[in-house]
Motif scaffolding. Sequence first.
Motif, PDB file in Angstrom:
ATOM      1  N   GLN C  44       0.841  -1.191   0.000  1.00  0.00           N
ATOM      2  CA  GLN C  44       0.000   0.000   0.000  1.00  0.00           C
ATOM      3  C   GLN C  44       0.885   1.254   0.000  1.00  0.00           C
ATOM      4  N   ALA C  45       0.674   2.089  -1.016  1.00  0.00           N
ATOM      5  CA  ALA C  45       1.425   3.352  -1.084  1.00  0.00           C
ATOM      6  C   ALA C  45       0.451   4.501  -0.859  1.00  0.00           C
ATOM      7  N   ILE C  46       0.824   5.445  -0.013  1.00  0.00           N
ATOM      8  CA  ILE C  46       0.013   6.649   0.157  1.00  0.00           C
ATOM      9  C   ILE C  46       0.823   7.850  -0.313  1.00  0.00           C
ATOM     10  N   ILE C  47       0.205   8.638  -1.176  1.00  0.00           N
ATOM     11  CA  ILE C  47       0.849   9.856  -1.671  1.00  0.00           C
ATOM     12  C   ILE C  47       0.069  11.042  -1.137  1.00  0.00           C
ATOM     13  N   PHE C  48       0.733  11.901  -0.417  1.00  0.00           N
ATOM     14  CA  PHE C  48       0.077  13.112   0.065  1.00  0.00           C
ATOM     15  C   PHE C  48       0.283  14.234  -0.946  1.00  0.00           C
ATOM     16  N   GLY C  49      -0.806  14.796  -1.457  1.00  0.00           N
ATOM     17  CA  GLY C  49      -0.710  15.894  -2.418  1.00  0.00           C
ATOM     18  C   GLY C  49      -0.980  15.430  -3.829  1.00  0.00           C
ATOM     19  N   CYS C  65       2.885  -1.456  -6.893  1.00  0.00           N
ATOM     20  CA  CYS C  65       2.129  -1.382  -5.633  1.00  0.00           C
ATOM     21  C   CYS C  65       0.766  -2.063  -5.820  1.00  0.00           C
ATOM     22  N   GLU C  66       0.359  -2.789  -4.839  1.00  0.00           N
ATOM     23  CA  GLU C  66      -0.974  -3.411  -4.929  1.00  0.00           C
ATOM     24  C   GLU C  66      -2.067  -2.342  -4.890  1.00  0.00           C
ATOM     25  N   GLU C  67      -1.790  -1.296  -4.109  1.00  0.00           N
ATOM     26  CA  GLU C  67      -2.791  -0.240  -3.939  1.00  0.00           C
ATOM     27  C   GLU C  67      -2.076   1.100  -3.818  1.00  0.00           C
ATOM     28  N   VAL C  68      -2.552   2.113  -4.566  1.00  0.00           N
ATOM     29  CA  VAL C  68      -1.989   3.466  -4.427  1.00  0.00           C
ATOM     30  C   VAL C  68      -3.119   4.419  -4.082  1.00  0.00           C
ATOM     31  N   ILE C  69      -2.957   5.129  -2.975  1.00  0.00           N
ATOM     32  CA  ILE C  69      -3.972   6.087  -2.532  1.00  0.00           C
ATOM     33  C   ILE C  69      -3.371   7.496  -2.538  1.00  0.00           C
ATOM     34  N   ILE C  70      -4.059   8.427  -3.196  1.00  0.00           N
ATOM     35  CA  ILE C  70      -3.668   9.834  -3.095  1.00  0.00           C
ATOM     36  C   ILE C  70      -4.541  10.482  -2.039  1.00  0.00           C
ATOM     37  N   VAL C  71      -3.894  11.162  -1.094  1.00  0.00           N
ATOM     38  CA  VAL C  71      -4.628  11.860  -0.047  1.00  0.00           C
ATOM     39  C   VAL C  71      -4.430  13.358  -0.234  1.00  0.00           C
ATOM     40  N   ASP C  72      -5.536  14.110  -0.198  1.00  0.00           N
ATOM     41  CA  ASP C  72      -5.421  15.551  -0.357  1.00  0.00           C
ATOM     42  C   ASP C  72      -6.460  16.250   0.507  1.00  0.00           C
ATOM     43  N   ILE C  73      -6.130  17.419   0.975  1.00  0.00           N
ATOM     44  CA  ILE C  73      -7.041  18.199   1.811  1.00  0.00           C
ATOM     45  C   ILE C  73      -8.179  18.799   0.972  1.00  0.00           C
ATOM     46  N   HIS C  74      -7.963  18.937  -0.352  1.00  0.00           N
ATOM     47  CA  HIS C  74      -8.967  19.508  -1.249  1.00  0.00           C
ATOM     48  C   HIS C  74      -9.713  18.378  -1.972  1.00  0.00           C
ATOM     49  N   PRO C  75     -10.953  18.100  -1.609  1.00  0.00           N
ATOM     50  CA  PRO C  75     -11.679  16.976  -2.235  1.00  0.00           C
ATOM     51  C   PRO C  75     -11.807  17.129  -3.753  1.00  0.00           C
ATOM     52  N   HIS C  76     -11.909  18.389  -4.229  1.00  0.00           N
ATOM     53  CA  HIS C  76     -12.135  18.550  -5.679  1.00  0.00           C
ATOM     54  C   HIS C  76     -10.914  18.141  -6.502  1.00  0.00           C
ATOM     55  N   LYS C  87      -6.688   5.295  -6.039  1.00  0.00           N
ATOM     56  CA  LYS C  87      -7.775   5.698  -5.158  1.00  0.00           C
ATOM     57  C   LYS C  87      -7.540   7.113  -4.653  1.00  0.00           C
ATOM     58  N   PHE C  88      -8.604   7.840  -4.385  1.00  0.00           N
ATOM     59  CA  PHE C  88      -8.461   9.177  -3.810  1.00  0.00           C
ATOM     60  C   PHE C  88      -9.102   9.186  -2.433  1.00  0.00           C
ATOM     61  N   MET C  89      -8.464   9.824  -1.493  1.00  0.00           N
ATOM     62  CA  MET C  89      -9.021   9.924  -0.160  1.00  0.00           C
ATOM     63  C   MET C  89      -8.818  11.341   0.377  1.00  0.00           C
TER      64      MET C  89
END
Lengths: 260, 260, 260, 260
Positions: C44-49, C65-76, C87-89
């Motif tokens: 699992q990879a998490i990318i912030f930004g 990576c089996e799973e890549v999630i982008i995390v951002d404070i701006h939902p849009h 994935k986006f979170m």
Amino acid sequence: MKYGITESVKTINSKIKIKDIVLDIVEKKANAIKYFLEGEEFKQAIIFGAYLSGSYIAHTLIKDCEEVIIVDIHPHLKDIIFDERIKFMDLNKLQLELRNKTTINPDLVVDLTGLGGISTDILSKLDPKVLIVEDPKGNYDKKITGIDNTSERISFGNKKGVLKTYRSSKVSKTSGTMTLVIDIITDACKTINEIDGVLYVIPNLKYFEGTIFHEKDVKKFLMELNTPAITVSSIDYVEYELDEALCKNISRVNSYVETI
Amino acid sequence: MKYGITESVKTINSKIKIKDIVLDIVEKKANAIKYFLEGEEFKQAIIFGAYLSGSYIAHTLIKDCEEVIIVDIHPHLKDIIFDERIKFMDLNKLQLELRNKTTINPDLVVDLTGLGGISTDILSKLDPKVLIVEDPKGNYDKKITGIDNTSERISFGNKKGVLKTYRSSKVSKTSGTMTLVIDIITDACKTINEIDGVLYVIPNLKYFEGTIFHEKDVKKFLMELNTPAITVSSIDYVEYELDEALCKNISRVNSYVETI
Amino acid sequence: MKYGITESVKTINSKIKIKDIVLDIVEKKANAIKYFLEGEEFKQAIIFGAYLSGSYIAHTLIKDCEEVIIVDIHPHLKDIIFDERIKFMDLNKLQLELRNKTTINPDLVVDLTGLGGISTDILSKLDPKVLIVEDPKGNYDKKITGIDNTSERISFGNKKGVLKTYRSSKVSKTSGTMTLVIDIITDACKTINEIDGVLYVIPNLKYFEGTIFHEKDVKKFLMELNTPAITVSSIDYVEYELDEALCKNISRVNSYVETI
Amino acid sequence: MKYGITESVKTINSKIKIKDIVLDIVEKKANAIKYFLEGEEFKQAIIFGAYLSGSYIAHTLIKDCEEVIIVDIHPHLKDIIFDERIKFMDLNKLQLELRNKTTINPDLVVDLTGLGGISTDILSKLDPKVLIVEDPKGNYDKKITGIDNTSERISFGNKKGVLKTYRSSKVSKTSGTMTLVIDIITDACKTINEIDGVLYVIPNLKYFEGTIFHEKDVKKFLMELNTPAITVSSIDYVEYELDEALCKNISRVNSYVETI
């Protein structure tokens, strides 16, 4: 090439020397004048201003003139004349000669004295068939434009031209050969400093005009110009790049005579 | 002030000399180191590299150290040390001493040798309590980054710091004092050339490192630095503007020690 | 090519569009990260930004990576993700998930949030095997260095690296993709303005971040980047020269991960 | 002021808008012309070229002229005239009128058409008492100098003057108002990027001449100019510094009419 402080770093000089740049510019000025004169022949040519292009311009004019005289307010500048066929005359001497106007009767006058140069009075007395005045102005500068009187000087003679010299797309505040040399070297340094592996770039400049005008030592002045234009501290051999950057900058110099 | 070729034009020197700029930079480096050391006291400090900041940094450290030794591979650089309390030691001598390690046991080591400088081997043998290594890199340059080994050097000691020096928002390829001096003067020249009435601007630079490393003449080197940084040809008195442009550029230099 | 005001003058656009420059930079950043990871595989990879490089970096990581999630404070910013496998979170969602830590347990974290970005608190909770933090600093700038906290962020994980991006021998104040794009285009304009026959040069820039962050219109933002980087008014066809100047400037960008 | 991507960074616009810079330049051009005319009064003034300074110059001339006519090859440029007292005439219409020369008999002609502008033929037919021709050339550029025919155009009339506009010590390839605006904004951006805490600087430029000449939409063109000249991303409030940098660059513009 020499090593620098440690063997990781090399010291490299440009092959191009300061005098090479001087020569290139005075050649361009001389060619612009010759092109304007269209092969016309003259009995007597007077050039005002031996320094820095005068001596060379005189040398190129001698082929088409029976007599070429360089007139300068500084007697010691006689030493800058390298062509023995050129006569040198002190400005005071000229003014004396002008009273009886027997020997002095030029059909070509080239005024290279620029800012604070010879008075228009003298030009009016000579009243030659052809008059060329060098415009000392480079890029627009309010104060330099303010003290320049090229347009007054160019009011005598039948055929009149203003010698102009610029660096295309670059700033030089005057058309003076020394100004152009300094700006060429300084601008080339900027380009060279962006080459990968270059640590620092030195423009080998000093106040050369102090040597020739304050110390009055023409020989020393010429020796000082016989120096590589640029020295760099670099990881790689960048000799070729040094000269290339200088050449590109030299080629930006354009000289032409504008007919008035 | 002197007149130029004619009385229309003046020759003006900056009051700021090259050595003033050198002094300002080495002071900033010395202050950065003192700030990092937080007033701690040492028995024996060894500084690798006498040139160009080493001598001054040693001078500021002597207050908090019983003994300060400058080590350099070039024996003639002993002459650059102006504070008599500082000892000088040839690198060869140090290596001999290290074998019996009786006199050499530093608790502070400052490595200013940069690119191609001393081997990490020596640093590992000294293994001081506090180690400061000067990072020779300035703005990113692929080749300089390629040969730099600061990160290897900084692997010894308890308290470790990397001395970094940059010009804010300006390009300098290394943190070396000479590099910074050259770039400060060159950049100031650009600003000065845009002043109304200025004809040309001369950075009074030459390959000073040739004098000190190839001619091995420290006295001459110091004399050469005792020169106005910039000379201009100008219609107006612009002395103040020359120094102002230099000051603004000098103030862009920032030095600090990054804790590792 | 179109004519300008009169037929003497042509209007010419660079073939290179702003989005091409963006793509080149994010590719370099992605390659630097892949080189650092040496082909290792992750669960699992998490990318912030998500903005501006996050989406592309996620796209290149998905292979390993089996799973890549982008995390951002701006939902849009979900809309900037072009690869459906990512994935986006929302950051808030992530913080909720972190309490029961069932689904979130990354072995790779890439923090691209830079100045004012995510808190080190979150990074400490994730404590991944491999952590990469992008250093937002470009050339030294005192204030940017003052608010940067890259060194604090990089204190978690076993294998740690700092992503750095610079323009060789040129000034960019941050490593941000938008900063680099603006500086590349602006610097290329300077070179192009010196081409003989060019009248003026327009960098086709606007405050694109207003579109994406204030208007929150990702589609419009992407459309705005789909514009020739530079437009010139010129006597000659200089299309080739436009793209050449841009390419030279693009090639100065260097990205690498420094192991900590 | 708005925040940028995060609250650490602010987005700041210059108070100075693009149209403010345009206005300042056209005022300088208009003042140069009025100074040359020394309060003389005219029956009929014809100005060739509505864009970009023509409309404003006409507005300032109306006080001393019974009739002011702007002539332009582009009929839609009628919309750029904001002073209702100014007449607009299509170039074709003028040429028709010239055949019977009853209504057209100007004592003042101002030709602002520059490179590829109106033919000298028309100027010769008008043969006004006073003729002013705008020299389109800025800094020396070989190709622009090659196609410029200012010296031919200025051969009619009793009192003749060439309108020249330069940026002191800076490079602008033409004297065109749009060229000067672009170069002022671009040069100001360079200065602003060196302010501590500034991340990036955006010149809010686009190919405005496309809007007015290709889209033929004068209203949209004027709206586009009603935009802050520069937008920056910065840690501190630097509004004052933005406008200061613009002002310094605007003040470098000098316009004057050279008597021929």
